[in-house]
Design a protein around this motif. Structure first.
Motif, short mmCIF file in Angstrom:
data_model
loop_
_atom_site.label_atom_id
_atom_site.label_comp_id
_atom_site.label_asym_id
_atom_site.label_seq_id
_atom_site.Cartn_x
_atom_site.Cartn_y
_atom_site.Cartn_z
N GLY A 1 -0.42 -10.88 4.21
CA GLY A 1 -1.56 -11.78 4.09
C GLY A 1 -2.83 -11.17 4.64
N TRP A 2 -2.72 -10.46 5.77
CA TRP A 2 -3.88 -9.80 6.37
C TRP A 2 -4.28 -8.57 5.57
CZ3 TRP A 2 -5.25 -5.12 8.56
CH2 TRP A 2 -6.34 -5.12 9.43
N ASP A 3 -3.30 -7.81 5.14
CA ASP A 3 -3.58 -6.57 4.41
C ASP A 3 -4.34 -6.83 3.11
OD1 ASP A 3 -2.12 -5.26 6.39
OD2 ASP A 3 -0.26 -5.30 5.23
N ALA B 1 -4.23 15.52 12.91
CA ALA B 1 -4.85 14.25 12.52
C ALA B 1 -4.54 14.00 11.06
CB ALA B 1 -6.36 14.30 12.75
N PHE B 2 -4.15 12.77 10.73
CA PHE B 2 -3.68 12.45 9.39
C PHE B 2 -4.39 11.20 8.88
CE2 PHE B 2 -0.35 14.48 11.80
CZ PHE B 2 0.13 15.47 10.94
N TYR B 3 -4.92 11.30 7.66
CA TYR B 3 -5.40 10.10 6.99
C TYR B 3 -4.18 9.31 6.50
CZ TYR B 3 -10.28 11.64 6.79
OH TYR B 3 -11.56 12.03 7.11
N THR B 4 -4.27 8.00 6.57
CA THR B 4 -3.16 7.15 6.14
C THR B 4 -3.67 5.74 5.91
OG1 THR B 4 -0.90 6.48 6.68
CG2 THR B 4 -2.50 6.48 8.49
N LYS B 5 -2.78 4.85 5.56
CA LYS B 5 -3.10 3.42 5.44
C LYS B 5 -2.09 2.65 6.26
CE LYS B 5 -4.31 -0.13 2.03
NZ LYS B 5 -4.43 -0.43 0.58
N LEU B 6 -2.56 2.04 7.34
CA LEU B 6 -1.71 1.30 8.25
C LEU B 6 -1.71 -0.18 7.87
CD1 LEU B 6 -2.91 2.95 11.58
CD2 LEU B 6 -0.78 3.44 10.35
N ASN B 7 -0.53 -0.76 7.79
CA ASN B 7 -0.39 -2.15 7.40
C ASN B 7 -0.01 -3.01 8.58
OD1 ASN B 7 -0.91 -1.67 4.61
ND2 ASN B 7 1.16 -0.89 4.39
N VAL C 1 -9.72 -2.01 0.19
CA VAL C 1 -9.69 -0.57 0.45
C VAL C 1 -8.56 0.06 -0.35
CG1 VAL C 1 -10.67 -0.80 2.76
CG2 VAL C 1 -8.19 -0.86 2.48
N ASP C 2 -8.75 1.32 -0.69
CA ASP C 2 -7.72 2.08 -1.39
C ASP C 2 -6.94 2.88 -0.36
OD1 ASP C 2 -6.21 3.26 -3.39
OD2 ASP C 2 -7.92 3.60 -4.70
N GLN C 3 -6.43 4.01 -0.76
CA GLN C 3 -5.60 4.81 0.12
C GLN C 3 -6.42 5.46 1.23
OE1 GLN C 3 -3.94 7.63 -2.60
NE2 GLN C 3 -5.77 8.90 -2.71
N ASP C 4 -5.76 5.76 2.34
CA ASP C 4 -6.28 6.57 3.44
C ASP C 4 -7.51 6.00 4.15
OD1 ASP C 4 -4.26 8.38 2.91
OD2 ASP C 4 -5.50 9.56 1.53
N PRO C 5 -7.55 4.72 4.47
CA PRO C 5 -8.72 4.22 5.22
C PRO C 5 -8.62 4.46 6.73
CG PRO C 5 -7.24 2.42 4.73
CD PRO C 5 -6.64 3.64 4.08
N ASP C 6 -7.42 4.83 7.23
CA ASP C 6 -7.20 4.92 8.67
C ASP C 6 -6.82 6.35 9.07
OD1 ASP C 6 -7.40 2.00 8.81
OD2 ASP C 6 -5.41 2.00 7.90
N ILE C 7 -6.82 6.61 10.37
CA ILE C 7 -6.48 7.94 10.89
C ILE C 7 -5.49 7.78 12.03
CG2 ILE C 7 -7.37 9.96 12.13
CD1 ILE C 7 -10.04 9.55 10.66
#
Length: 678
Positions: free
Chosen positions: A282-284, A272-278, A289-295
Motif C-alpha cells: 500500500g505504501w509502495d 554502493a548499490f542502486y536498488t529499490k527498497l520496499n 518511481v521506476d527502478q533504482d530510486p534508493d542506495i
C-alpha cells in the motif's frame, strides 16, 4: 453420569448457538457490501445491485467470508451517491468486519453519512485503536466510545453500532457491549451528502500533533481489510449481534507484520548499490518511481548496511545486524515573523522527496562517495526563505565518504546567509520498527558520550539520573544499541553537545505521509523516531561562499576505549612525510578522512611515505588519495613487506586520474608505506 452431564452441556450450547444463529438470520439489511463483485472500479452493493464508486489503490484479500477489500489508508474509499442512500427511521444498526494494518491518523469512518452541518451518523475507528458510534442530534454529535486498543492490529474484529431514537446508542465489539449512552431526540439526516466507506469525507489534521501551525489537513483512511459491512433499519438485539459475530470461523487476516526495508540478498563485498527498497504494497504504490530510486552501501564480512531510502526522505541510516536503524537530522531551521505559522523547515517534511535526491559519485573497492542534496521544507511544502529577486532558497549538499571498515565522513555544506537563524545542524534519531518500543532498541544507559582525553559519561533514559560529571564539549557519542554493532559519531575538537530524553518519540517521520512537523507516538503501530538527542553544534568552516561542517560516522562493535582511539586517528591524524621529490603531500584532509598527495610528473613513480603513529596519534585504517596516478594498478608494501589487505582503485576524473588506497592497518608506532605502480 459424567458422560450424560457432558452430553447435556454440549446439547445446551448447541441449542444456544442455533438460536443465536437463527436470530442473526432474521433481519435483512437495507444496504450491504460483501465485496464479492468488484467491476470497473466499482463495488456492487448486494441489496440494491447498485455499483458504488471505488476510488484509489486497492486489492482484494480473503475476507471474513469470501472476498474482502484491502484499503491502503491513503487513497482507497467507497462512495455511495446521496440519491442511492436509504434513510432509516427511528432505528439503525451498522455492523462491519475490520482488520487493521495500522491505526488511522485520527478518527476515521468505517461508514459515514456525516455532513459539515453536524448531520448523519458514523461508525469510526480512532488513532489509538478505539471504536466510536456517533449520531448527530440537535446539531451535536452524540457518541458512545470504547477504550484505547479495543481494536488490535492484524485481527478480524466485528464492530456494531445500534441507535434507537429517544432512547440510546450502543456499541458492540465482537458481540459484546462495550459502551452505551442514553439520548434524547432523533438523528438529523443530511441532504446531498454521500455515504463514504473507509476514509474521512474531507481533509483533517492528524491526532496528537505538537504544533497545529506546522500541520496541514489532509485525506487519510483505513489501512487494512474490510468485509461484510451492513446497515439495518432496525435496532438489532444483543443476541442478534452475538449471533452475527459467532457464525463466522475467524482466521488471521492476510496482513503481514511490517518491517522497515530488509536487504535480503546482501553482497559480501564493499560497495554502493542502486536498488529499490520496499516497505509494504500500500505504501509502495504511492511512489511514482521506476527502478533504482534508493542506495544501499554494504561492507565485506560485515552485516551492517548504510541506507539512503525514500522512506527516510533519503536521510542516511546505519542499520545493525538485527535491523536496528539509526538516522540523523538534516540542517533544520524554523520560522520567525510571518513564517511562525509553518513550523520546522527540514528534510523530514519532504515526504514526497520533491527536494531530496541522492546519487553515487564514486564507487570502488577502496571508497564510495554518495551525494545527498536537499532543501529544508515545511509541512506546507514551502522552502526556506527564497530570495525575492532570484527565487533561490536554502539548499544543502551532504557528501558521504564511505570506507570499507564501516566508517564514513559526513560533510554538510550550504551557502553563507541562506540558512539564517535559528539553525540546528545535528540531532541523533534512532528509529523503531512498527510494534517496537525504544527500550527494545537501546539500553537504559542509551548513549555514552566521551572526549578525546578518554573521559566517558553514560546517559540514562531516566531523567532522575542526570549525569553529575557532564561536560558540554564532548566530541564522541556511541548509542548503546541492543545489538553487536553500535552507531557512533566523532566530532572535531571544539564541538558542543547537549542531551535530552524525549520519551515515546514521534511518528510523523519516517515513512508517515501526514503533513505534520511533529506527532507524538502514542502507539507503536508504525515506525517512529525517538530521543532526538544528543544534539551537537559542530565546528563550522568557511571556504569561499560556502559554510560546512563534518563528522566521522559509522557502526561497529568497538568498545568506547577503542572508539576513542579510532576517533583520535582522525581528529589527531599522524603526520605524513614523503620520501624523494616525485610527490607532493597536501597533508591530512579530515573532511574526507584521507591523506592527499599529488604526483609531480606525468610518468608515475613509486611513492614512499612515513606515517608517524604514536599513542597520541594512532594509525587506524588510513586512506590516501593520489592525484595524477597514470598507472593501471597499484601494489602496497608495509615496512618492506607486501600488504595483501590493501584496497586500491583508480578513479577516472575529468581533470586527472587518481588512485584511492585504503589500508586495514592499526598501529601506534611509525610505519613506512610504499605504493608501487603496476
Amino acid at each position: 453420569m459424567r458422560i450424560l452431564m457432558k452430553s447435556g452441556i454440549l446439547s445446551f450450547f448447541l441449542t444456544v448457538l442455533i438460536q443465536l444463529t437463527s436470530v442473526a438470520q432474521d433481519a435483512v439489511p437495507i444496504s450491504s457490501w460483501d465485496f464479492s463483485e468488484i467491476k470497473n472500479r466499482t463495488v456492487i452493493e448486494a441489496e440494491s445491485g447498485i455499483a458504488d464508486t471505488l476510488e484509489g489503490n486497492f486489492a482484494t484479500a480473503p475476507g471474513i467470508k469470501g472476498q474482502g477489500l484491502r484499503l491502503d489508508g491513503f487513497t482507497t474509499r467507497i462512495v455511495r451517491k446521496e440519491k442511492y442512500i436509504q434513510e432509516p427511521g427511528s432505528k439503525l444498526t451498522i455492523e462491519a468486519w475490520v482488520a487493521l494494518g495500522e491505526y488511522p491518523l485520527n478518527w476515521c469512518p468505517v461508514v459515514t453519512t456525516e455532513s459539515n452541518e453536524v448531520k448523519g451518523y458514523r461508525l469510526l475507528i480512532g488513532p489509538h485503536g478505539q471504536v466510536s458510534f456517533e449520531t448527530a442530534i440537535s446539531e451535536k454529535w452524540m457518541s458512545t466510545t470504547s477504550a484505547h486498543v479495543t481494536i488490535p492490529l492484524r485481527k478480524w474484529m466485528h464492530i456494531t453500532g445500534v441507535y434507537t431514537a429517544q432512547k440510546d446508542i450502543k456499541l458492540y465489539v465482537n458481540g459484546e457491549l462495550v459502551s452505551s449512552r442514553k439520548i434524547e431526540g432523533s438523528i438529523t439526516f443530511p441532504k446531498k451528502t454521500n455515504c463514504i466507506l473507509g476514509m474521512v469525507p474531507e481533509p483533517l489534521r492528524p491526532s496528537n500533533t505538537i504544533r497545529t501551525w506546522g500541520t496541514i489537513p489532509a485525506y487519510y483512511g483505513l489501512d487494512g481489510i474490510i468485509d461484510e459491512i451492513k446497515i439495518f433499519d432496525t435496532a438489532l438485539t444483543a443476541d442478534h449481534i452475538k449471533g452475527n459475530f459467532i457464525k463466522y470461523e475467524i482466521v488471521d487476516p492476510d496482513i503481514e507484520v511490517r518491517r522497515l526495508p530488509v536487504v535480503e540478498n546482501k553482497p559480501n563485498r564493499f560497495g554502493a548499490f542502486y536498488t529499490k527498497l520496499n516497505y509494504y504494497p500500500g505504501w509502495d504504490l504511492l511512489w511514482p518511481v521506476d527502478q533504482d530510486p534508493d542506495i544501499v552501501v554494504c561492507f565485506e564480512n560485515n552485516p551492517v548496511k548504510f541506507i539512503f531510502w525514500r522512506g527516510i526522505r533519503y536521510g542516511p541510516c546505519w542499520v545493525s545486524e538485527n535491523e536496528n536503524w539509526m538516522a540523523d537530522q538534516s540542517l533544520e531551521t524554523w520560522g520567525n515573523g510571518k513564517n511562525d505559522i509553518e513550523g520546522c523547515f527540514e528534510h523530514m517534511q519532504d515526504r514526497h522527496c520533491r527536494f531530496s535526491h541522492v546519487r553515487i559519485i564514486e564507487n570502488t573497492e577502496a571508497r564510495a562517495v554518495v551525494h545527498w542534496r536537499y532543501a529544508p521544507v515545511s509541512a506546507h511544502d514551502h522552502t526556506w526563505k527564497p530570495d525575492p529577486k532570484t527565487g533561490w532558497e536554502c539548499w544543502v549538499d551532504e557528501y558521504y565518504y564511505i570506507y570499507p571498515d564501516g566508517s564514513a565522513i559526513r560533510k554538510v555544506s550550504w551557502n553563507k546567509g541562506s540558512a539564517g537563524h535559528p539553525v540546528q545542524l545535528q540531532e541523533s534519531l534512532p528509529l523503531t520498527q512498527p510494534g517496537q518500543r525504544s527500550e527494545e532498541v537501546v539500553k537504559d544507559n542509551y548513549v555514552t558520550v566521551a572526549d578525546y582525553d578518554y573521559y566517558t559519561c553514560p546517559v540514562s533514559v531516566d531523567e532522575n539520573k542526570k549525569p553529575t560529571n557532564w561536560k558540554g564539549d564532548n566530541t564522541i557519542q556511541q548509542f548503546n544499541f541492543k545489538a553487536k554493532n553500535k552507531p557512533y559519531i566523532c566530532f572535531e575538537p571544539g564541538n558542543r553537545m547537549s542531551v535530552r530524553w524525549i520519551n515515546g518519540g514521534y511518528n510523523h517521520f519516517p515513512v508517515n505521509q501526514a503533513r505534520s512537523d511533529g506527532r507524538w507516538a502514542k502507539t507503536v503501530d508504525r515506525p517512529s523516531h525517538f530521543m532526538s538527542s544528543p544534539c551537537s553544534d559542530p565546528v563550522i568552516h568557511k571556504k569561499g561562499n560556502r559554510l560546512f561542517w563534518f563528522g566521522l560516522y559509522g557502526m561497529n562493535d568497538m568498545n568506547m576505549h577503542e572508539l576513542i582511539s579510532f576517533g583520535r586517528s582522525w581528529a589527531y591524524a599522524p603526520e605524513i612525510s614523503v620520501k624523494g621529490g616525485d610527490y607532493v603531500s597536501n597533508g591530512y584532509d579530515k573532511s574526507e578522512k584521507c591523506y592527499r598527495l599529488e604526483s609531480k610528473y606525468t610518468k608515475t613513480q613509486k611513492l614512499e611515505l612515513c606515517l608517524a603513529g604514536s599513542q597520541q596519534n594512532p594509525i587506524c585504517n588510513p586512506a590516501f588519495i593520489i592525484r595524477n596516478w597514470n598507472a593501471d594498478k597499484a601494489a602496497v608494501m608495509l615496512n618492506g613487506k607486501p600488504l595483501k589487505e590493501a584496497k586500491t582503485s583508480i578513479v577516472h576524473e575529468l581533470e586527472a586520474d587518481k588512485l584511492v588506497v585504503f589500508l586495514f592497518l592499526e598501529k601506534k608506532e611509525s610505519v613506512n608505506i610504499t605504493i608501487h605502480p603496476k
